[in-house]
Design an enzyme around this catalytic site. Structure first.
Site, PDB file in Angstrom:
ATOM      1  N   ASN A  49       0.875  -1.171   0.000  1.00 53.93           N
ATOM      2  CA  ASN A  49       0.000   0.000   0.000  1.00 53.93           C
ATOM      3  C   ASN A  49       0.918   1.229   0.000  1.00 53.93           C
ATOM      4  O   ASN A  49       1.517   1.548   1.018  1.00 53.93           O
ATOM      5  CB  ASN A  49      -0.880  -0.048   1.264  1.00 53.93           C
ATOM      6  CG  ASN A  49      -1.737   1.184   1.427  1.00 53.93           C
ATOM      7  OD1 ASN A  49      -1.799   2.029   0.528  1.00 53.93           O
ATOM      8  ND2 ASN A  49      -2.397   1.289   2.571  1.00 53.93           N
TER       9      ASN A  49
ATOM     10  N   LYS B   4       0.115   4.248  -0.287  1.00 54.81           N
ATOM     11  CA  LYS B   4      -0.556   5.416   0.324  1.00 54.81           C
ATOM     12  C   LYS B   4      -0.310   6.667  -0.533  1.00 54.81           C
ATOM     13  O   LYS B   4      -0.243   6.548  -1.762  1.00 54.81           O
ATOM     14  CB  LYS B   4      -0.075   5.589   1.766  1.00 54.81           C
ATOM     15  CG  LYS B   4      -0.229   4.299   2.577  1.00 54.81           C
ATOM     16  CD  LYS B   4      -0.085   4.488   4.042  1.00 54.81           C
ATOM     17  CE  LYS B   4      -0.276   3.143   4.742  1.00 54.81           C
ATOM     18  NZ  LYS B   4      -0.227   3.236   6.193  1.00 54.81           N
TER      19      LYS B   4
ATOM     20  N   HIS C  14      -9.612   1.184   4.581  1.00 57.19           N
ATOM     21  CA  HIS C  14      -8.371   1.348   5.363  1.00 57.19           C
ATOM     22  C   HIS C  14      -8.646   2.303   6.529  1.00 57.19           C
ATOM     23  O   HIS C  14      -9.437   3.240   6.384  1.00 57.19           O
ATOM     24  CB  HIS C  14      -7.264   1.903   4.457  1.00 57.19           C
ATOM     25  CG  HIS C  14      -5.920   1.855   5.104  1.00 57.19           C
ATOM     26  ND1 HIS C  14      -5.530   2.790   6.031  1.00 57.19           N
ATOM     27  CD2 HIS C  14      -4.899   0.974   4.999  1.00 57.19           C
ATOM     28  CE1 HIS C  14      -4.305   2.478   6.466  1.00 57.19           C
ATOM     29  NE2 HIS C  14      -3.902   1.384   5.852  1.00 57.19           N
TER      30      HIS C  14
ATOM     31  N   GLU D 189      -7.062   4.692   7.633  1.00 59.50           N
ATOM     32  CA  GLU D 189      -6.829   6.112   7.310  1.00 59.50           C
ATOM     33  C   GLU D 189      -8.018   6.698   6.562  1.00 59.50           C
ATOM     34  O   GLU D 189      -8.350   7.873   6.735  1.00 59.50           O
ATOM     35  CB  GLU D 189      -5.519   6.243   6.508  1.00 59.50           C
ATOM     36  CG  GLU D 189      -4.316   5.998   7.413  1.00 59.50           C
ATOM     37  CD  GLU D 189      -3.099   5.398   6.737  1.00 59.50           C
ATOM     38  OE1 GLU D 189      -3.018   5.416   5.498  1.00 59.50           O
ATOM     39  OE2 GLU D 189      -2.216   4.892   7.476  1.00 59.50           O
TER      40      GLU D 189
ATOM     41  N   GLU E 189      -5.561  -4.851  10.459  1.00 58.76           N
ATOM     42  CA  GLU E 189      -4.517  -3.866  10.711  1.00 58.76           C
ATOM     43  C   GLU E 189      -4.850  -3.086  11.979  1.00 58.76           C
ATOM     44  O   GLU E 189      -5.616  -2.111  11.930  1.00 58.76           O
ATOM     45  CB  GLU E 189      -4.432  -2.879   9.546  1.00 58.76           C
ATOM     46  CG  GLU E 189      -4.151  -3.529   8.215  1.00 58.76           C
ATOM     47  CD  GLU E 189      -3.572  -2.540   7.229  1.00 58.76           C
ATOM     48  OE1 GLU E 189      -2.463  -2.771   6.766  1.00 58.76           O
ATOM     49  OE2 GLU E 189      -4.226  -1.518   6.948  1.00 58.76           O
TER      50      GLU E 189
ATOM     51  N   GLY F  22       2.349   2.181  10.825  1.00 57.21           N
ATOM     52  CA  GLY F  22       3.323   3.254  10.657  1.00 57.21           C
ATOM     53  C   GLY F  22       3.993   3.676  11.957  1.00 57.21           C
ATOM     54  O   GLY F  22       4.687   4.689  12.001  1.00 57.21           O
TER      55      GLY F  22
ATOM     56  N   SER G 142       3.263  -2.229  10.438  1.00 54.52           N
ATOM     57  CA  SER G 142       4.713  -2.304  10.693  1.00 54.52           C
ATOM     58  C   SER G 142       5.294  -3.678  10.367  1.00 54.52           C
ATOM     59  O   SER G 142       6.228  -4.123  11.038  1.00 54.52           O
ATOM     60  CB  SER G 142       5.024  -1.902  12.139  1.00 54.52           C
ATOM     61  OG  SER G 142       4.578  -0.579  12.392  1.00 54.52           O
TER      62      SER G 142
END
Ligand code: PGA
Length: 258
Positions: A10, A12, A99, A101, A171, A177, A217
């Site tokens: 991904n 992003k 996702h 985000e 996730e 991250g 991660s």
């Protein structure tokens, strides 16, 4: 049940088209034509999809294409949106939906995500539906309940055949991250609960076919721990997917571990 693992990158909001082409060329170089035990997917920004697709097509690469989002309407006055048929024509084989985000920064709801999953299936694109809890939810001991509710909301009501085609990515938000990955035991516990929920929704047989990925991660140094778990069938990779060598290593670890 043997499930082919997936390693999906991904990207992003990273890489201009020029940079994306360079990274795609480097990634293409990581895999020879016989690399078929693992499905390898990259999900660049929309604007890079066309060019990245051309790189892989001209190399006859095994790497497949994914998008990071989709809008569920077929066409029309939806400024800024991209439809499933636009992605299908590229061709994109995969598309991430829900996702954390997008749920967080762009206020996507479970209902939006369910509509996106359906429009992708209609366009014969495989949805990679993300789920995962925030730290407060985990600390309150409610991670399993929370994640399974996201699964029911996004995938409930699909036929067994439709559900079997979907991919799920677990996730935990606190691991994305941050460098603070979940332990393989924490990840496996949730992924096993996800598979049990999928079985409730559409039966054992369909649930056994669904690939469940871990994300947060994941990198070459910790990947084997996840990929060795019974209910984890690959990874959705952010940071480590922006480096061709570490992305290639992740796919090779997936091949060796499964
Ligand atoms: P990360 O991102 O690997 O950088 O933690 C994973 C993701 O958000 O898909």
């Amino acid at each position: 049940m043997v499930r082919t693992p997936i390693i999906a990158g991904n990207w992003k909001m990273n890489k201009t088209t020029r940079e994306a082409v360079k990274l795609a060329q480097q990634i293409s170089y990581e895999f020879d034509k016989n690399f078929d035990e693992v499905e390898v997917v990259v999900c660049p920004p929309f604007i890079d999809l066309r060019q990245v697709c051309t790189v892989f097509a001209s190399d006859r690469s095994i790497v497949q294409m994914g998008a990071q989002d989709v809008y569920w309407e077929a066409e029309g006055a939806y400024t800024g949106a991209i439809s499933a048929s636009m992605l299908a024509e590229l061709p994109c084989q995969y598309c991430i939906v829900g996702h954390s985000e997008r749920r967080g920064y762009f206020h996507e709801t479970d209902e939006d995500i369910a509509k996106k999953v359906r429009c992708l299936l209609e366009a014969r694109i495989t949805p990679i539906m993300c789920c995962g809890e925030a730290l407060e939810v985990r600390d309150a001991g409610e991670a399993l309940e929370f994640v399974c509710a996201q699964i029911r909301a996004g995938l409930g009501g699909l036929s067994a055949a439709e559900l079997a085609k979907c991919v799920v990515a677990y996730e935990p938000i606190w691991a994305i991250g941050t460098g603070r990955a979940a332990t393989p035991e924490q990840a496996e516990e949730v992924c096993a609960a996800i598979r049990a929920t999928l079985a409730e929704l559409a039966g054992e047989e369909a649930a056994e076919k669904v690939r469940i990925l871990y994300g947060g991660s994941m990198k070459p140094a910790n990947a084997a721990g996840y990929l060795g778990c019974a209910n984890i069938d690959g990874g959705l990779i952010g940071g480590a997917a922006l480096d061709a060598k570490s992305f290639g290593d992740l796919a090779r670890i997936a091949r060796e571990t499964k």
